[in-house]
Motif scaffolding. Structure first.
Motif, short mmCIF file in Angstrom:
data_model
loop_
_atom_site.label_atom_id
_atom_site.label_comp_id
_atom_site.label_asym_id
_atom_site.label_seq_id
_atom_site.Cartn_x
_atom_site.Cartn_y
_atom_site.Cartn_z
N PRO A 37 0.83 -1.20 0.00
CA PRO A 37 0.00 0.00 0.00
C PRO A 37 0.87 1.26 0.00
O PRO A 37 1.94 1.28 0.60
CB PRO A 37 -0.81 -0.11 1.28
N GLU A 38 0.39 2.28 -0.69
CA GLU A 38 1.10 3.56 -0.69
C GLU A 38 0.83 4.27 0.62
O GLU A 38 -0.27 4.16 1.19
CB GLU A 38 0.59 4.45 -1.84
N PRO A 39 1.80 5.05 1.11
CA PRO A 39 1.53 5.81 2.33
C PRO A 39 0.50 6.89 2.06
O PRO A 39 0.44 7.45 0.96
CB PRO A 39 2.90 6.42 2.68
N ALA A 40 -0.33 7.16 3.04
CA ALA A 40 -1.39 8.17 2.89
C ALA A 40 -0.75 9.55 2.77
O ALA A 40 0.15 9.90 3.55
CB ALA A 40 -2.34 8.12 4.06
N VAL A 41 -1.19 10.34 1.79
CA VAL A 41 -0.69 11.69 1.59
C VAL A 41 -1.62 12.66 2.28
O VAL A 41 -2.83 12.64 2.05
CB VAL A 41 -0.59 12.00 0.07
N ARG A 42 -1.08 13.53 3.13
CA ARG A 42 -1.92 14.49 3.86
C ARG A 42 -1.56 15.89 3.50
O ARG A 42 -0.58 16.30 3.13
CB ARG A 42 -1.78 14.31 5.35
#
Length: 109
Positions: free
Chosen positions: A104-109
């Protein structure tokens, strides 16, 4: 005028000959009903005796979710035991052709 008529007849004959050759080529390459296709025939001749038994490394707790034959390769989608994986097997060579680990890609905030 006679030259144009001759040219039209000649091109018509060439067109018909080309269509005939195209039809013959398609007919000769088409599989015959009731016989296995060339691909499945090639797969059937590759028996386990040709390359022995293949050990496919998978993480503990994994299970095969999907198996698809793609050309001369077998693609397995594995889940469980960590990240999902896609393994590409080459039955003709008796080896694992490659694989992918789906992360999974890391969540972008």
């Amino acid at each position: 005028m006679r030259a144009i008529k001759t040219l039209v007849v000649f091109l018509g004959v060439l067109l018909l000959a080309g269509l005939g050759l195209l039809g013959y080529g398609l007919y000769s390459k088409a599989p015959v009903k009731g016989t296995p296709s060339a691909t499945s025939g090639a797969m059937a001749t590759a028996s386990a005796a040709e390359f022995g038994q293949l050990a496919v490394p998978v993480p503990a707790g994994s299970r095969v979710e999907q198996m698809v034959v793609a050309g001369e390769r077998v693609v397995l989608r594995l889940s469980g035991g960590g990240s999902e994986r896609i393994l590409v097997l080459d039955p003709g060579q008796g080896k694992v052709a490659g694989g992918f680990v789906l992360t999974p890609e890391p969540a972008v905030r």
